[in-house]
Design an enzyme around this catalytic site. Structure first.
Site, PDB file in Angstrom:
ATOM      1  N   GLU A   1      70.022 -49.329  97.203  1.00 26.61           N
ATOM      2  CA  GLU A   1      71.111 -48.955  96.299  1.00 26.61           C
ATOM      3  C   GLU A   1      72.138 -48.065  96.981  1.00 26.61           C
ATOM      4  O   GLU A   1      73.348 -48.222  96.778  1.00 26.61           O
ATOM      5  CB  GLU A   1      70.567 -48.268  95.036  1.00 26.61           C
ATOM      6  CG  GLU A   1      69.702 -49.162  94.157  1.00 26.61           C
ATOM      7  CD  GLU A   1      70.353 -50.495  93.805  1.00 26.61           C
ATOM      8  OE1 GLU A   1      71.590 -50.566  93.702  1.00 26.61           O
ATOM      9  OE2 GLU A   1      69.606 -51.483  93.655  1.00 26.61           O
TER      10      GLU A   1
ATOM     11  N   THR B   1      64.369 -48.101  67.318  1.00 25.40           N
ATOM     12  CA  THR B   1      63.947 -47.932  65.936  1.00 25.40           C
ATOM     13  C   THR B   1      63.885 -46.455  65.579  1.00 25.40           C
ATOM     14  O   THR B   1      64.328 -46.027  64.506  1.00 25.40           O
ATOM     15  CB  THR B   1      62.579 -48.609  65.733  1.00 25.40           C
ATOM     16  OG1 THR B   1      62.640 -49.931  66.260  1.00 25.40           O
ATOM     17  CG2 THR B   1      62.204 -48.667  64.285  1.00 25.40           C
TER      18      THR B   1
ATOM     19  N   ASP C   1      71.783 -60.429  94.783  1.00 27.17           N
ATOM     20  CA  ASP C   1      72.991 -60.016  95.497  1.00 27.17           C
ATOM     21  C   ASP C   1      73.545 -61.180  96.314  1.00 27.17           C
ATOM     22  O   ASP C   1      74.751 -61.443  96.302  1.00 27.17           O
ATOM     23  CB  ASP C   1      72.677 -58.872  96.468  1.00 27.17           C
ATOM     24  CG  ASP C   1      72.250 -57.610  95.741  1.00 27.17           C
ATOM     25  OD1 ASP C   1      72.620 -57.454  94.569  1.00 27.17           O
ATOM     26  OD2 ASP C   1      71.549 -56.791  96.360  1.00 27.17           O
TER      27      ASP C   1
ATOM     28  N   THR D   1      62.289 -48.169  74.047  1.00 26.56           N
ATOM     29  CA  THR D   1      63.123 -47.058  74.486  1.00 26.56           C
ATOM     30  C   THR D   1      63.547 -46.171  73.321  1.00 26.56           C
ATOM     31  O   THR D   1      64.249 -45.198  73.520  1.00 26.56           O
ATOM     32  CB  THR D   1      64.386 -47.573  75.199  1.00 26.56           C
ATOM     33  OG1 THR D   1      64.920 -48.646  74.443  1.00 26.56           O
ATOM     34  CG2 THR D   1      64.059 -48.044  76.595  1.00 26.56           C
TER      35      THR D   1
HETATM   36  P1  ADP Z   1      62.156 -49.738  70.293  1.00 24.79           P
HETATM   37  O1  ADP Z   1      62.550 -49.890  68.869  1.00 24.79           O
HETATM   38  O2  ADP Z   1      63.294 -49.415  71.194  1.00 24.79           O
HETATM   39  O3  ADP Z   1      61.367 -50.880  70.823  1.00 24.79           O
HETATM   40  P2  ADP Z   1      60.614 -47.612  69.201  1.00 24.79           P
HETATM   41  O4  ADP Z   1      61.669 -46.783  68.594  1.00 24.79           O
HETATM   42  O5  ADP Z   1      59.857 -48.492  68.287  1.00 24.79           O
HETATM   43  O6  ADP Z   1      61.201 -48.463  70.390  1.00 24.79           O
HETATM   44  O7  ADP Z   1      59.625 -46.655  69.983  1.00 24.79           O
HETATM   45  C1  ADP Z   1      58.243 -46.669  69.751  1.00 24.79           C
HETATM   46  C2  ADP Z   1      57.677 -45.265  69.852  1.00 24.79           C
HETATM   47  O8  ADP Z   1      57.796 -44.768  71.177  1.00 24.79           O
HETATM   48  C3  ADP Z   1      58.408 -44.257  68.992  1.00 24.79           C
HETATM   49  O9  ADP Z   1      57.894 -44.225  67.714  1.00 24.79           O
HETATM   50  C4  ADP Z   1      58.180 -42.953  69.733  1.00 24.79           C
HETATM   51  O10 ADP Z   1      56.926 -42.414  69.425  1.00 24.79           O
HETATM   52  C5  ADP Z   1      58.144 -43.403  71.171  1.00 24.79           C
HETATM   53  N1  ADP Z   1      59.470 -43.253  71.800  1.00 24.79           N
HETATM   54  C6  ADP Z   1      60.231 -44.261  72.257  1.00 24.79           C
HETATM   55  N2  ADP Z   1      61.375 -43.801  72.779  1.00 24.79           N
HETATM   56  C7  ADP Z   1      61.356 -42.474  72.643  1.00 24.79           C
HETATM   57  C8  ADP Z   1      62.264 -41.421  72.991  1.00 24.79           C
HETATM   58  N3  ADP Z   1      63.431 -41.694  73.586  1.00 24.79           N
HETATM   59  N4  ADP Z   1      61.924 -40.153  72.691  1.00 24.79           N
HETATM   60  C9  ADP Z   1      60.746 -39.891  72.086  1.00 24.79           C
HETATM   61  N5  ADP Z   1      59.856 -40.820  71.741  1.00 24.79           N
HETATM   62  C10 ADP Z   1      60.127 -42.112  72.008  1.00 24.79           C
HETATM   63 ZN    ZN Z   2      71.318 -55.025  95.276  1.00 27.43          ZN
HETATM   64 MG    MG Z   3      61.935 -51.413  67.644  1.00 24.92          MG
END
Ligand code: ADP
Ligand code: ZN
Ligand code: MG
Length: 632
Positions: free
Chosen positions: A427, A209, A503, A206
């Site tokens: 929901e 990093t 639930d 998400t």
């Molecule tokens: P996590 O650390 O949450 O597992 P990462 O930051 O490693 O995820 O995400 C991996 C890649 O996915 C990033 O380098 C980017 O290219 C893409 N990515 C993930 N989330 C986003 C976001 N919210 N917006 C834009 N790109 C994203």
């Molecule tokens: Zn439910």
């Molecule tokens: Mg990560």
């Protein structure tokens, strides 16, 4: 973003020195044999025959060879001696001049090698293993040195908040962190304490990093990054010395950010120790981390420790205490708008044809995390390239979505259209019943974006201290709300899915507690039948009964009471939903289209809820707390 790994160059030198040294040693072991005088070898028997025939003039008897000279002069022969105690006598009898060969001059060297080489080989193998376990970095000579990578921001390529989309709440919170780093003086002058630790919580991919890097990029400070799993080594004590080293480096570079990815690898609750009663190494590493975080004070040198995890529930509570990771930022899967924004970011990297509609792609990808969307854009580009197209077209995306989903289905939930519809009604069912229940807070948000593990992330964020006491009516209302999802499925589709299992579990738990712990049943009276709180082992090593020992009749009565509470809540939910059939349709359709409904929009719609048949006479406010997170 160029990564400077300070250690790697001198690591390489040590490796070369090691290699050359062992090569030299190995070769020199073989030199004495292979480069000595080459002499013709004859069998021992031939030698003895020659001696007896008086052909031998002189012999030199060594431990491993006998060299001798024939009477006729020139030739020097060597033979391997047989262990023969009579040899001196035979030689003397036959008039051979003989002597013992002095031990080879380099023997001390050879025997020294015998001691040196085996350990060296051992160390070599050891360091190979070590290097493997460290993912190709470092070696035996770098134990204990922190392997934190320092990202030095390059103006052209640095990550900023514009590279991240769809996680607006997290971004807002992190903007504040950047402010702390940039203008720390403004805060400390006022006597404010700058937070030390910020925990990013959310499902994989998400952008946790990515967000951490963006914080460093925006703040323009050094960024030390290390993954929790890199702390854990096979040697006890290494992890903790790494932590110490990391913070030593960080203090020199302050203000800076220390980013610990996958914090759960070190931060697992110490109480939940493994099968062998815990992991010493991890515990020491964790203790060191806690000590370091407590150690650096506020002041000129701001160090902010960012950490990421997708399993906040496993973290040791000590990590979450004030002064440590007391801030938590939820990084959730993006909604429709967010997905479109993320697609836009990643689409700038590829050539798109004009007909591509990113909004339509976003609609088709509920549940995708940022990393999945980045992957999707790349897959589409690969497909276009394979088909020798000039630019990526919509059809490439359609095919790529299928590919990515096929991969995703194995690891997370991606809903098909029918499922999405059921989830939407489910929901909204919760929300409507919740809104019709007396005496609770408002429903803030309905979402059909799968949340997976992040549901727990939300629980962390929800202040639990707002209510300590709940009365019977509220508990019954909660149970009805929990059953609202399943009831909506019944009302709309006439069938029930497996989605309501959780639930039902929770509803039944609450009902059972009402009867067995809170004494809320008229039939059973104010008795505590419940013992589950004391889940410690008894002296004889067994678990206590969850219930007090009760007679069969009482047990039966408890079961009946629980069932009747749940069932009447179910009927209540059904009647509310039947009375609000149109509203249910309307909100569900909207939810399907938008995926998330929240705020005033939601409140206005829910305000129109009609009460159920049972509620109509009681005069109550249509206001309910929906603690139930989105899950199906
Ligand atoms: P996590 O650390 O949450 O597992 P990462 O930051 O490693 O995820 O995400 C991996 C890649 O996915 C990033 O380098 C980017 O290219 C893409 N990515 C993930 N989330 C986003 C976001 N919210 N917006 C834009 N790109 C994203
Ligand atoms: Zn439910
Ligand atoms: Mg990560």
């Amino acid at each position: 973003m160029p990564i400077k790994d300070k250690k790697s160059s001198n690591k390489k030198t040590t490796n070369w020195v090691f290699l050359i040294l062992s090569a030299v040693l190995l070769i020199s072991t073989f030199i004495p044999q292979s480069f000595g005088q080459t002499q013709e070898k004859v069998p021992y028997s031939t030698f003895i025959t020659q001696v007896k025939e008086h052909q031998v003039a002189s012999a030199s008897v060594g431990e491993k060879t006998i060299s001798y000279q024939l009477e006729d002069g020139s030739a020097v022969y060597a033979t391997n001696p047989v262990f023969d105690l009579n040899l001196p006598t035979v030689l003397q009898e036959n008039g051979v001049e003989f002597s013992a060969t002095p031990p080879a001059a380099n023997q001390w060297f050879t025997s020294l090698l015998g001691w040196v080489i085996p350990p060296l080989i051992f160390v070599g193998i050891w360091s190979i293993f070590l290097r493997r376990s460290q993912g190709g970095q470092g070696g035996v000579f770098s134990i204990g040195k922190s392997k934190a990578k320092i990202y030095v921001e390059d103006e052209d390529t640095k990550t900023t908040f514009t590279d991240v989309a769809g996680v607006d709440e997290a971004k807002t919170e992190l903007v504040e962190i950047v402010d702390f780093l940039k203008n720390s003086k403004r805060f400390t002058d006022l006597g404010a304490r700058i937070p030390k630790g910020v925990l990013l919580v959310g499902p994989p991919g998400t952008g946790k990093t990515l967000l951490a890097k963006a914080v460093a990029g925006e703040a323009g400070v050094p960024f030390f990054s290390i993954s929790g799993s890199e702390f854990i080594e096979m040697f006890v004590g290494v992890g903790s010395s790494r932590v110490r080293d990391l913070f030593e480096q960080a203090k020199k570079q302050a203000p800076c950010i220390v980013f610990i990815d996958e914090l759960d690898a070190i931060g697992k609750s110490r109480a939940s120790g493994g099968f062998y009663g815990g992991n010493d190494e991890r515990e020491q590493t964790l203790n060191q981390l806690l000590a370091e975080m407590d150690g650096f004070g506020a002041g000129e040198n701001t160090i902010i420790v960012l950490a990421a995890t997708n399993r906040p529930e496993t973290l040791d509570p000590a990590l979450l205490r004030p002064g440590r990771f007391d801030r938590q930022v939820l990084v959730d899967r993006p909604d429709l708008k967010g997905r479109k924004a993320i697609l836009e970011i990643h689409a700038t990297e590829v050539k798109l044809s004009d007909e591509v509609d990113l909004g339509a792609i976003a609609t088709r990808t509920p549940g995708f995390a940022g990393a999945d969307l980045a992957n999707l854009v790349n897959e589409a580009a690969l497909l276009a390239a394979r088909n020798r197209r000039e630019a990526v077209i919509q059809a490439d995306f359609a095919e790529a979505i299928e590919r990515v989903i096929a991969g995703l289905e194995k690891r997370s939930r991606v809903l098909n259209d029918k499922e999405k519809e059921i989830v939407a009604y489910h929901e909204v069912g919760h929300a409507l019943v919740g809104a019709a229940m007396p005496g609770s807070d408002q429903v803030e948000k309905i979402s059909i974006v799968p949340r997976g593990m992040a549901a727990l992330g939300y629980t962390l964020q929800l202040p639990t201290e707002d209510r300590f006491l709940r009365d019977e009516a509220e508990l019954k209302g909660q149970i009805a709300t929990m059953l609202g999802g399943r009831s909506a499925e019944e009302v709309v589709f006439g069938s029930i899915t497996t989605g309501a299992a959780n639930d039902l579990q929770r509803a039944t738990d609450v009902a059972e507690q009402m009867v067995t712990s809170y004494g809320m049943s008229e039939v059973l009276g104010p008795l505590a039948y419940d013992r589950s709180k004391q889940n410690t082992f008894l002296d004889n090593g067994t678990m206590p009964n969850a219930r007090r020992l009760v007679s069969d009749e009482t047990a039966k009565a408890i079961d009946e009471e629980v069932k009747s509470i749940v069932e009447s809540a179910h009927q209540r939910a059904l009647s509310i939903l039947k009375n609000n059939r149109e509203l249910l349709e309307k909100i569900s359709k909207l939810l399907l289209a938008e995926e998330v409904i929240e705020g005033d929009n939601l409140r206005t719609m829910l305000a129109a809820v009609k009460l159920g048949d049972a509620e109509q006479d009681t005069d109550t406010k249509a206001n309910t707390r929906e603690q139930h997170m989105v899950e199906v």
